[in-house]
Design a protein around this motif. Sequence first.
Motif, PDB file in Angstrom:
ATOM      1  N   ILE A   1       0.833  -1.189   0.000  1.00  0.00           N
ATOM      2  CA  ILE A   1       0.000   0.000   0.000  1.00  0.00           C
ATOM      3  C   ILE A   1       0.876   1.250   0.000  1.00  0.00           C
ATOM      4  N   ILE A   2       1.968   1.211   0.769  1.00  0.00           N
ATOM      5  CA  ILE A   2       2.906   2.325   0.798  1.00  0.00           C
ATOM      6  C   ILE A   2       4.241   1.839   0.262  1.00  0.00           C
ATOM      7  N   GLY A   3       5.149   2.776  -0.015  1.00  0.00           N
ATOM      8  CA  GLY A   3       6.340   2.481  -0.792  1.00  0.00           C
ATOM      9  C   GLY A   3       7.406   1.697  -0.054  1.00  0.00           C
ATOM     10  N   ARG A   4       8.389   1.286  -0.850  1.00  0.00           N
ATOM     11  CA  ARG A   4       9.482   0.454  -0.378  1.00  0.00           C
ATOM     12  C   ARG A   4      10.503   1.291   0.385  1.00  0.00           C
ATOM     13  N   ARG A   5      11.031   0.690   1.453  1.00  0.00           N
ATOM     14  CA  ARG A   5      11.977   1.395   2.298  1.00  0.00           C
ATOM     15  C   ARG A   5      13.364   1.486   1.675  1.00  0.00           C
ATOM     16  N   GLU A   6      13.888   0.383   1.148  1.00  0.00           N
ATOM     17  CA  GLU A   6      15.263   0.382   0.660  1.00  0.00           C
ATOM     18  C   GLU A   6      15.431   1.325  -0.525  1.00  0.00           C
ATOM     19  N   LYS A   7      16.629   1.872  -0.652  1.00  0.00           N
ATOM     20  CA  LYS A   7      16.892   2.787  -1.759  1.00  0.00           C
ATOM     21  C   LYS A   7      18.071   2.330  -2.605  1.00  0.00           C
ATOM     22  N   GLY A   8      18.594   1.144  -2.365  1.00  0.00           N
ATOM     23  CA  GLY A   8      19.727   0.670  -3.130  1.00  0.00           C
ATOM     24  C   GLY A   8      19.349  -0.459  -4.069  1.00  0.00           C
ATOM     25  N   TYR A   9      20.350  -1.286  -4.407  1.00  0.00           N
ATOM     26  CA  TYR A   9      20.136  -2.400  -5.327  1.00  0.00           C
ATOM     27  C   TYR A   9      19.458  -3.580  -4.645  1.00  0.00           C
ATOM     28  N   ASN A  10      19.559  -3.641  -3.325  1.00  0.00           N
ATOM     29  CA  ASN A  10      19.036  -4.807  -2.614  1.00  0.00           C
ATOM     30  C   ASN A  10      17.565  -4.613  -2.270  1.00  0.00           C
ATOM     31  N   ASN A  11      16.868  -5.735  -2.194  1.00  0.00           N
ATOM     32  CA  ASN A  11      15.469  -5.748  -1.776  1.00  0.00           C
ATOM     33  C   ASN A  11      15.297  -6.975  -0.890  1.00  0.00           C
ATOM     34  N   THR A  12      14.812  -6.786   0.317  1.00  0.00           N
ATOM     35  CA  THR A  12      14.832  -7.880   1.290  1.00  0.00           C
ATOM     36  C   THR A  12      13.486  -8.535   1.525  1.00  0.00           C
ATOM     37  N   VAL A  13      12.402  -7.939   0.983  1.00  0.00           N
ATOM     38  CA  VAL A  13      11.063  -8.446   1.279  1.00  0.00           C
ATOM     39  C   VAL A  13      10.310  -8.696  -0.019  1.00  0.00           C
ATOM     40  N   SER A  14       9.576  -9.800  -0.065  1.00  0.00           N
ATOM     41  CA  SER A  14       8.691 -10.089  -1.189  1.00  0.00           C
ATOM     42  C   SER A  14       7.259 -10.197  -0.680  1.00  0.00           C
ATOM     43  N   PHE A  15       6.325  -9.618  -1.422  1.00  0.00           N
ATOM     44  CA  PHE A  15       4.908  -9.691  -1.080  1.00  0.00           C
ATOM     45  C   PHE A  15       4.177 -10.696  -1.954  1.00  0.00           C
TER      46      PHE A  15
ATOM     47  N   ALA B   1       5.428 -13.562  -3.579  1.00  0.00           N
ATOM     48  CA  ALA B   1       5.838 -14.970  -3.630  1.00  0.00           C
ATOM     49  C   ALA B   1       5.017 -15.855  -2.705  1.00  0.00           C
ATOM     50  N   THR B   2       4.556 -15.289  -1.583  1.00  0.00           N
ATOM     51  CA  THR B   2       3.728 -16.052  -0.636  1.00  0.00           C
ATOM     52  C   THR B   2       2.431 -15.325  -0.284  1.00  0.00           C
ATOM     53  N   LYS B   3       2.162 -14.183  -0.930  1.00  0.00           N
ATOM     54  CA  LYS B   3       1.010 -13.328  -0.610  1.00  0.00           C
ATOM     55  C   LYS B   3       1.025 -12.903   0.856  1.00  0.00           C
ATOM     56  N   SER B   4       2.224 -12.649   1.325  1.00  0.00           N
ATOM     57  CA  SER B   4       2.441 -12.059   2.645  1.00  0.00           C
ATOM     58  C   SER B   4       3.824 -11.426   2.613  1.00  0.00           C
ATOM     59  N   ALA B   5       4.049 -10.462   3.498  1.00  0.00           N
ATOM     60  CA  ALA B   5       5.338  -9.780   3.516  1.00  0.00           C
ATOM     61  C   ALA B   5       6.375 -10.702   4.146  1.00  0.00           C
ATOM     62  N   ALA B   6       7.095 -11.427   3.286  1.00  0.00           N
ATOM     63  CA  ALA B   6       8.048 -12.424   3.766  1.00  0.00           C
ATOM     64  C   ALA B   6       9.468 -12.007   3.402  1.00  0.00           C
ATOM     65  N   PRO B   7      10.410 -12.087   4.339  1.00  0.00           N
ATOM     66  CA  PRO B   7      11.809 -11.877   3.982  1.00  0.00           C
ATOM     67  C   PRO B   7      12.226 -12.860   2.881  1.00  0.00           C
ATOM     68  N   LEU B   8      12.923 -12.367   1.876  1.00  0.00           N
ATOM     69  CA  LEU B   8      13.299 -13.219   0.748  1.00  0.00           C
ATOM     70  C   LEU B   8      14.079 -14.441   1.193  1.00  0.00           C
ATOM     71  N   LYS B   9      14.846 -14.280   2.264  1.00  0.00           N
ATOM     72  CA  LYS B   9      15.662 -15.394   2.751  1.00  0.00           C
ATOM     73  C   LYS B   9      14.805 -16.541   3.251  1.00  0.00           C
ATOM     74  N   GLU B  10      13.536 -16.255   3.582  1.00  0.00           N
ATOM     75  CA  GLU B  10      12.657 -17.274   4.146  1.00  0.00           C
ATOM     76  C   GLU B  10      11.641 -17.810   3.134  1.00  0.00           C
ATOM     77  N   VAL B  11      11.793 -17.443   1.865  1.00  0.00           N
ATOM     78  CA  VAL B  11      10.893 -17.918   0.808  1.00  0.00           C
ATOM     79  C   VAL B  11      11.551 -19.108   0.111  1.00  0.00           C
ATOM     80  N   PRO B  12      10.886 -20.276   0.047  1.00  0.00           N
ATOM     81  CA  PRO B  12      11.516 -21.472  -0.517  1.00  0.00           C
ATOM     82  C   PRO B  12      11.455 -21.529  -2.050  1.00  0.00           C
ATOM     83  N   THR B  13      11.894 -20.482  -2.690  1.00  0.00           N
ATOM     84  CA  THR B  13      12.032 -20.459  -4.142  1.00  0.00           C
ATOM     85  C   THR B  13      12.957 -19.311  -4.500  1.00  0.00           C
ATOM     86  N   THR B  14      13.429 -19.297  -5.728  1.00  0.00           N
ATOM     87  CA  THR B  14      14.333 -18.237  -6.174  1.00  0.00           C
ATOM     88  C   THR B  14      13.534 -17.035  -6.650  1.00  0.00           C
TER      89      THR B  14
END
Length: 819
Positions: A110-124, A126-139
């Motif tokens: 609903i509101i914008g992404r926090r990071e401002k660099g090349y990295n992105n740590t959260v996916s919405f 892949a699991t239809k929830s705000a999950a850290p990418l490290k905890e998502v069982p897919t690439t």
Amino acid sequence: MPKIITTIFALIAFQLIFSQNSKIQGVVSDNQDQPVPDVHLIINEQDKGTTTNLEGFYEFDNLNSGQYTIKVTAVGFSPQQINIRLKPNQNKRLNIILEDAEILLQAVEIIGRREKGYNNTVSFSATKSAAPLKEVPTTINFVTKELALDQAAYTVNDVVKNMSGVNQYSFYNDISIRGFRVAGQRNSGNLVNGMRTFTSFWKQQIIPHIERVEVIKGPASALFGNASPGGTINRVTKKPLATSRQSIHTSLGSFNTLRLLGDFTGPMDKEEKLLYRLNIGYETSDGFRDLQFSKNLVVAPSFSFLPSEKTRFNVDLVYQNSKGRLDRGQAVFGNGDLYSTPITKSLSAMNDYLNEISINATVSFQHQFNENLTFNSIYMRSSYDEDLLEHRTSNRFASLADGSFDTEKVAMRVFNRRRNWDNNNFSNYFNFNYDLGNVKNQLLVGYDFFQQELQPGGSQLEARTYLLKNGGATNVYNPNNVQDYVLDANGNPATNVAHFDLTSATANGLRDMSNYIYNTRTYNQYQQHSHGIYLQNQAEIGKLKLLLGLRQEYFTDYLDYNSDSEERVKQSAFLPRIGLVYSATHNINVYGTWVKGYEPQSASDILNPDSGGPFDPLLSELFEFGAKSEWFNNKLSASVAFYHLSQKNTLYNADDPSNPERLEPIGKEVAKGVELDIVGNITSNWSLVAGYAYNDAKITESDDPSEIGRQKPNAPKHTANLWTKYLINQGQLNGLGFGFGYNYVSERFGSLVSSGNPPTEFPAYSIFDAALYYKLNKIQVQLNVNNLFDKTHWVGGYDLLRAFPGAPRNVMLSVGYTF
């Protein structure tokens, strides 16, 4: 008396001068003691504002003594108000530590992404929830807007070179992921904010309004229904921010390119409950190919309403208008030498055009009933209008009387087509957190509805290649039936549409279309809709996280929709998904996943009576395991993935001389490989993106034994990518930066069956890019040089008549101002 008055005024002036010599300065950092750039600080009483630099440093000077309130805001952090008292001539050191805002409330962005660099740590998505990418069982690969700007990239095709195992299939909206194709004008593989959208196939998707481009690897059918087996491309639009920020960019470059970009965001009220964002992008370019101009406009307003901490709304609109011509690729002489014609040569005529309009409108709603239960609802409507006139190849060289070919001339035909498509998406789901003993669980329960419809009036006029004595025309000459054809003075079949002479310097001129004989094709109204019910549970048992997903999907195709001959074709699929994640150390996770995929054949194949259908659906299966890690206080991410991916019933052109549109299915294809990715920051001023992929994608089952073991079309075995940027942040060269890039793609085959036998092979290539940056306060100037050594290369292709060359060396100068 005058001396007394003079003395009093001197004392007052002295007091004023020295009382305004106070300062406040310090460093803003996060709770991991890392500096936070672009933090906004405002002194309410003075209406003074400043922004932290890359090192998190800020300063207010020339302040009076007294009591002040400093307001501190930054994307992704909780706002703060700090009270401070200054004494005369005081230099006050005030370091500030920000606390993370609660981002896990957002199962929908609903509101914008926090990071401002090349990295992105959260996916919405892949699991239809705000999950850290490290905890998502897919690439999941991604390219952020910051990387796109640093590379002066403007389309999805420009940025996929930064992702391992992803390459261009052609220079259309046409991408290969792990050797499997994801293309426009399909209802799978292309998402916007996690919702299926209808896009152009012919034009690359522009991204000035995009926060990041994600590629979710593998068949994500358990969440999205029908999905491409290689992966899904998700474009996440820029969302409003609670902090005011505006930027404009202007770029001038090779091929008469001009780009104008504007990005404006911030609160619309004092309570910061209504936020806005407006992105505008305009591009005009002649391109490096003959006659292939483009004029693109995108206007993307977005509004977020936050009436309470638990309820959020977002309205997102994207309008795109594209004008240009359809480029069918480079044709070369029949000897197969890709260098025999210039890579600039196209087959277009001066009177050709391609005009497209697409609109995506999205409404998102989220409500948190309590700390354990959240409801999310999203509706998206997308429309696509196509208005096309093109002179194009008939997929063969010019025929001679004896059935042989003149390999310096290309047989041509003309399409004049109008079509309008509408898509409707409706997605609703609950996220529920619960505990079973010591096991923490997050349950996802949802229902999706999707509808795609070809509107009435879709039709095409086709002027075919050769004249027939019965007054008609055909694209194929058969010497065994020479009596059926009109012949020219040399005894060769006479043309309805003149051949394109590859040796001529004037072949792209205006074509006289007044005498063409046309065949009319009407695209009968068509509709497809699907209903999906799905469950997903993520359980946390100590260091182990287990994901189980199930989806039941029901598809219905309405052929000849709204007519007396309407026919319904029903299909269904049960789609399971299993994933495991194990936290080996505090910064390294290992994972494994298994998922099945299902995808009905595309509407264009169903609607084309010459394609030879009906065809069985696409069936896919993925096994994958790997590891993900984070380094340097989560500023740098690294991952490795091993996979085995298979699919049945892929359609390829049959190369049928009597019917160029006929398709044939392949029994089974298998891709096996490994991918490595590194992305993020080594230091606050040194950014890095790197990747490598080995992909062995072959045909393993076919009715034609010669196809078994053959490499899949446009599926390179090896790809590699590197991009790094370094900024000097101190000394006399402060603000100066450098960028360097490298991309490698190994050789690839073109079409499975083509005008060449074996299929045309496109050579491997290595491309080097460079960039120079200079930032002074709020202004940045950058110079990008792409294809630094002017390497002639082909990003993909079908055959000798449809090769897709990459751009030669080109330069782009950009100036950006942030305020």
